[in-house]
Scaffold this active site. Structure first.
Site, PDB file in Angstrom:
ATOM      1  N   GLU A 247       0.811  -1.222   0.000  1.00  0.00           N
ATOM      2  CA  GLU A 247       0.000   0.000   0.000  1.00  0.00           C
ATOM      3  C   GLU A 247       0.843   1.269   0.000  1.00  0.00           C
ATOM      4  O   GLU A 247       0.352   2.354   0.278  1.00  0.00           O
ATOM      5  CB  GLU A 247      -0.960  -0.028   1.188  1.00  0.00           C
ATOM      6  CG  GLU A 247      -1.867  -1.245   1.114  1.00  0.00           C
ATOM      7  CD  GLU A 247      -2.901  -1.312   2.212  1.00  0.00           C
ATOM      8  OE1 GLU A 247      -2.903  -0.430   3.086  1.00  0.00           O
ATOM      9  OE2 GLU A 247      -3.705  -2.254   2.189  1.00  0.00           O
TER      10      GLU A 247
ATOM     11  N   LYS B  75     -15.872  -1.206   2.678  1.00  0.00           N
ATOM     12  CA  LYS B  75     -15.191  -1.738   1.500  1.00  0.00           C
ATOM     13  C   LYS B  75     -16.259  -2.310   0.580  1.00  0.00           C
ATOM     14  O   LYS B  75     -16.922  -3.285   0.941  1.00  0.00           O
ATOM     15  CB  LYS B  75     -14.221  -2.844   1.905  1.00  0.00           C
ATOM     16  CG  LYS B  75     -13.021  -2.358   2.709  1.00  0.00           C
ATOM     17  CD  LYS B  75     -12.228  -3.561   3.222  1.00  0.00           C
ATOM     18  CE  LYS B  75     -10.895  -3.156   3.814  1.00  0.00           C
ATOM     19  NZ  LYS B  75     -10.260  -4.295   4.516  1.00  0.00           N
TER      20      LYS B  75
END
Length: 439
Positions: free
Chosen positions: A212, A348
């Site tokens: 990430e 999400k």
């Protein structure tokens, strides 16, 4: 406006794994959506359909999900003559076509690709930006739009990195910035300072980035990681202006009712594993020592007692975010609200597998005065849908990695564009990130 063509293919995500891309065509043009995927996935999530053929892509192919779009969803979808501006009818149609509680027949990755492409087509049909359409269908206030605080994952541990560090993400949170663009600048400057400090202290390779975009040095303890970040904040000149957030992802090291902070060591010492209460005490110490504003997944996804105990101790001081705990699932969210286990949702879209259900999860959370943090996955793409979603929902918080790697910056850059477009019709959530829906 009806759909004239629906087509899926596989493309690659930021980890080099195949994922589903959907092209949806109306008279207004072609609208494309790419589905992300996670590394640490909750057991209660909607099913991401993978081929399982180990001879190709190590079993991670998505040719079945792609075929499900092209052979099962597309003909039925076009025939049904659905109006793209009616998102709930579209998602209801897709869910009925699947017919399982966890989308295991067609695959959440197949359904979500179609669901998100539908919203993009609807925005074009209405001649409005995507965030505006998302605000319309979620019933958000629109007198002023709220731009989210970017929770930037600058140091990686856990399943996202090598090294002994158990906690998965250490994020910087520029709450004191006056605007989103300034928040991003502050984050970028801290990140660069952190990289150089990390290389100096742990060697050149420690500056390499994880999935990430955060650095992943060989760090043993949370305090060591936090001290390094505090030094970087100080060096960048932002002491007292930037908070810190943790995503512990504790389900990854929850074993036999205990927490193994040395879980990446195959010979970890069982006598040092912590109970939920001992781990809660460690968090309390860290909250008192560092400017921590938010902790995500502090305990295992089914260790409800530990969550409830921790909530009673610290919920007035920090945001407690459910991710693996809640998996964007309305039933899990309802339970967490009733038990007083958390006070914020990590949203999400691919955990629940459709836009309508994602919006419902956010609305249920807002109704309980929870915060909502819109999130990327570790396997991301150049798709920027969640940037518009964070603005359209008035979430006030977005988690989309470090200010590095194009698949992370795609989202942050999209919010910069939205900020520019909205001008004085937008406000930055700042310190009010937890209650942004009320601003």
């Amino acid at each position: 406006m009806a759909v004239t063509k629906l087509f899926a293919r596989y493309v690659y995500d930021s980890r080099g794994n195949p994922t589903v891309e959907v092209d949806l065509t109306t008279d207004k043009g072609l609208f494309r959506s790419i589905v992300p995927s996670g590394a640490s996935t909750g057991i209660h999530e909607a099913l991401e359909l993978r081929d399982g053929d180990k001879s190709k892509w190590l079993g991670k192919g998505v040719t079945k999900a792609v075929a499900n779009v092209n052979e099962l969803i597309a003909p039925a979808f076009v025939k049904a003559n659905l109006d793209v501006t009616n998102q709930s009818a579209v998602d209801d149609f897709l869910n009925k076509l699947d017919g399982t509680p966890n989308k295991s027949k067609l695959g959440a990755n197949a359904i979500l690709g179609v669901s998100l492409a539908t919203a993009k087509a609807a925005a074009a049909e209405k001649n409005v930006p995507l965030y505006q359409h998302l605000a319309d269908i979620s019933g958000s206030k629109q007198d002023k739009f709220v731009l989210p605080v970017p929770f930037q994952n600058v140091l990686n541990g856990g399943s996202h990195a090598g090294g002994a560090l158990a906690f998965q993400e250490f994020m910087i949170v520029p709450t004191d910035a006056p605007t989103f663009s300034e928040a991003l600048r502050m984050g970028s400057e801290v990140y660069h300072n952190l990289k150089s400090l990390t290389k100096k202290k742990y060697g050149q390779s420690a500056g390499n980035v994880g999935d990430e975009g955060g650095v992943a040095p060989d760090i043993g303890s949370p305090r060591e990681a936090l001290d390094l970040i505090m030094d970087a904040i100080d060096k960048a000149g932002y002491k007292g202006k930037i908070g810190i957030a943790l995503d512990v992802a504790a389900s990854e090291f929850y074993k036999d009712g205990k927490y193994d902070l040395d879980f990446k060591n195959p010979n970890s010492d069982e006598s040092k594993w912590l109970s939920g209460e001992q781990l809660a005490s460690l968090y309390e110490e860290l909250i008192n020592e560092y400017p921590i504003v938010s902790i995500e997944d502090p305990f295992g996804e089914d260790d409800w007692d530990a969550w409830v105990h921790f909530y009673s101790k610290v919920s007035s001081k920090v945001q407690i975010v459910g991710d693996d705990l809640t998996v964007t699932n309305p039933l899990r969210i309802k339970t967490a609200i009733e038990k007083k286990a958390a006070n914020a949702l990590l949203l999400k879209v691919n955990q629940i597998g459709s836009l309508t259900e994602s919006i419902k999860a956010a609305q249920d959370s807002f109704d309980a005065t929870w915060g909502v943090m819109v999130s990327h996955r570790s396997g991301e793409t150049e798709d920027t849908f969640i940037a518009d979603l964070s603005v359209g929902l008035r979430a006030g918080q977005i988690k989309t990695g470090a200010p590095a790697r194009s698949e992370r910056l795609a989202k942050l850059n999209q919010i910069l564009r939205i900020e520019e477009e909205l001008g004085d019709k937008a406000i930055y959530a700042g310190k009010n990130f937890h209650a942004a829906s009320q601003l």
